[in-house]
Enzyme design. Structure first.
Site, PDB file in Angstrom:
ATOM      1  CG  ASP A   1      -1.718   1.237   1.369  1.00 31.87           C
ATOM      2  OD1 ASP A   1      -2.560   1.463   0.486  1.00 31.87           O
ATOM      3  OD2 ASP A   1      -1.487   2.005   2.327  1.00 31.87           O
TER       4      ASP A   1
ATOM      5  CG  ASP B   1       2.836   0.543   5.520  1.00 29.84           C
ATOM      6  OD1 ASP B   1       2.452   0.524   4.332  1.00 29.84           O
ATOM      7  OD2 ASP B   1       2.183   1.083   6.431  1.00 29.84           O
TER       8      ASP B   1
ATOM      9  CE1 TYR C   1      -3.125   2.910  11.049  1.00 30.50           C
ATOM     10  CE2 TYR C   1      -4.271   0.822  11.266  1.00 30.50           C
ATOM     11  CZ  TYR C   1      -3.379   1.752  11.764  1.00 30.50           C
ATOM     12  OH  TYR C   1      -2.766   1.541  12.957  1.00 30.50           O
TER      13      TYR C   1
ATOM     14  CD  GLU D   1       1.673   7.453   4.362  1.00 27.20           C
ATOM     15  OE1 GLU D   1       0.725   7.667   5.122  1.00 27.20           O
ATOM     16  OE2 GLU D   1       2.423   6.464   4.450  1.00 27.20           O
TER      17      GLU D   1
END
Ligand SMILES: *[C@@H]1O[C@H](CO)[C@@H](O)[C@H](O)[C@H]1NC(C)=O
Ligand SMILES: *[C@@H]1O[C@H](CO)[C@@H](O)[C@H](O)[C@H]1NC(C)=O
Ligand SMILES: *[C@@H]1O[C@H](CO)[C@@H](O)[C@H](O)[C@H]1NC(C)=O
Ligand SMILES: *[C@@H]1O[C@H](CO)[C@@H](O)[C@H](O)[C@H]1NC(C)=O
Length: 477
Positions: free
Chosen positions: A92, A95, A243, A452
């Site tokens: 995704d 991670d 999430y 991110e």
């Protein structure tokens, strides 16, 4: 000695002053659109890089033509609860969880862009790469759809996964798999996966008819499952709630039905889409277009499919609001949320480029100029690029475990997370979360609010760039 020292010193001061003056000028005049993107070749390059980003996210056994030298096979033990093969798909983010919901949403957006503007990918020499990027996800969805009413929606557990920092090839965490079924439904997850497979069936219609038919069969079954067994997937796959919560499923049901109508021309899907649209009140103007908020996309695709005023009005309301009244930063970036600032802006740019192709919806030129401004902000409009490995001063510390690792066989772990130096591997084409409300960006690995990278952050961006490239190679009258 003293004299020359003084002269030197004066020179330093003068040179220093000139330098500051130059710096002042360069800060005062941001690069123009022409300086950021000289011609379509810049867009082509960005498309190429974006597809490299997805390639770097691949899980499973990599093919021989893998273009990411620092990536290898990984996640080869990923299995369902009954031992089903769930290898493949994409990690995704930085991670290693495989989240079906965002993977599907990314796939739909990427395939929609290519179905709309194939010439852009073709001219960029990237149509095969694009199809491969989409297929890497849809092959996995087909594996996850183990029977009519059973769909795996997640492999890996966030808490377990986050004890590990390093290369996916060296993952040592256990990776549980989570599914929805008829007693534990998830209309949002099954609906989005159906939409992804339906648009993919259109993408492959000419290049691989049997694959196209296979995707369509799974799309129909998944839509039927989504529609007849209603529920929110994150109430079943509880680890996803924190999430990637989905909020509601009405938009995914309408979205899937609309895409199935586009893929099949079977009127029952259009009737379903219209029914969901009314029943779930999808005409209200949304603020955003996001993995868990597809309403604006539903409005635009329904306007495209039906040419009815109700949908045209809704799509116009969204784009007019976004272009004219939505909050922007001082430097002109659409500002919707501090997480994924750039993704939000690029998603709206993509939706309004879609709207612009149908002049009955609204002011096409205004929408296109807006989309160009947003994408150019991302590509360097404030003096820096937000696409890793591309353009002027791109981000160097994307929050990405694999890219933070040195070349093998050097060890990689939390020490690499802690370093404040650039990632040793360049994660080409990744769009970072982006700047804050004050156009400020901190390029630090641990500051994931800024750095991110995720599958769904990139997808609307990639497709919007394809739309802009198409306008250059095939200008509207
Ligand atoms: C079509 O897709 C199938 C399934 O992945 C694959 O086995 C086959 O090689 C593909 N055919 C072509 C012509 O690419
Ligand atoms: C559906 O209809 C449109 C318009 O008539 C046509 O262009 C398209 O090829 C059709 N698609 C299918 C799958 O029959
Ligand atoms: C897994 O790898 C990490 C390094 O990221 C290490 O700290 C940990 O001890 C390893 N765990 C096991 C069970 O091998
Ligand atoms: C990383 O930094 C944290 C806190 O700054 C520290 O507790 C930890 O020991 C460091 N880990 C390594 C492997 O350097």
């Amino acid at each position: 000695m003293t004299a020359s020292y003084t002269i030197c010193n004066r020179l330093t001061i003068v040179v220093g002053f000139l330098w500051f003056a130059l710096l002042g000028i360069s800060l005062a005049t941001p690069p123009s659109n022409e300086e950021i993107v000289e011609d379509e070749r810049d867009y082509f390059e960005v498309l190429e890089r974006s597809l490299l980003f997805y390639e770097a996210q691949r899980s499973g056994r990599l093919p021989k033509n893998n273009r990411i030298p620092w990536r290898g096979d990984s996640g080869l033990e990923d299995r369902g609860q009954n031992g089903e093969d769930l290898t493949g798909g994409y990690y995704d983010a930085g991670d290693f969880v495989k989240f079906g919901f965002t993977m599907a949403s990314m796939t739909t957006l990427l395939a929609w862009g290519a179905v709309s503007w194939p010439q852009a990918y073709e001219a960029a020499g990237q149509l095969d790469e694009l199809r491969e990027a989409v297929k890497w996800a849809t092959d996995y969805f087909i594996k996850c759809h183990v029977s009519e009413d059973v769909l795996y929606g997640q492999v890996g557990d966030f808490a377990l996964d986050h004890r590990f920092w390093g290369r996916p090839e060296e993952l040592n965490t256990s990776r549980p798999a989570f599914k929805i079924d008829s007693d534990h439904p998830g209309s949002d997850l099954a609906g989005e996966t159906a939409a992804a497979l339906a648009v993919t069936s259109i993408l492959f219609r000419d290049s691989n008819a049997s694959y196209s038919a296979e995707c369509l069969r799974h799309a129909k079954e998944l839509y039927h499952f989504a529609n007849t067994r209603r529920g929110l997937y994150h109430e079943v796959i509880k680890g996803a709630a924190q999430y990637y919560e989905s909020i509601d499923y009405g938009d995914e049901l309408a979205w899937a039905a609309a895409w199935l109508f586009r893929a099949t021309n079977e009127s029952k899907y259009l009737e379903d889409a219209e029914h969901h649209y009314q029943h779930f009140h999808l005409k209200e103007r949304p603020n955003e277009f996001y993995y868990n908020k597809k309403v604006a996309g539903v409005q635009v695709i329904m306007a495209q499919l039906t040419e009815q005023q109700e949908y045209q009005n809704a799509a116009r309301a969204f784009c007019d609001f976004s272009v004219r009244d939505q909050k922007q930063t001082a430097k002109g970036l659409l500002y919707i949320d501090k997480f994924g600032t750039l993704c939000h802006a690029a998603n709206v740019a993509f939706i309004c480029l879609q709207a612009a192709d149908y002049p009955a919806i609204g002011n096409s030129e205004e929408y296109r100029n807006f989309a160009r401004d947003q994408i150019h902000y991302i590509l360097g409009g404030t003096g820096r690029s937000y696409v890793v490995g591309w353009g002027l001063n791109p981000p160097k510390q994307a929050h990405h475990a694999a890219a933070s690792c040195p070349d093998r066989p050097a060890p990689c772990g939390w020490a690499e997370f802690n370093r404040t130096t650039p990632n040793p591997q360049i994660l080409h084409g990744a769009l970072v979360s982006g700047p804050d409300e004050a156009d400020r960006f901190l390029d630090f690995r641990e500051d994931y609010i800024y750095t991110e990278v995720t599958l769904d952050y990139n997808a609307g961006f990639t497709s919007a760039v394809a739309g802009l490239a198409q306008l250059l190679i095939n200008p509207p009258e």
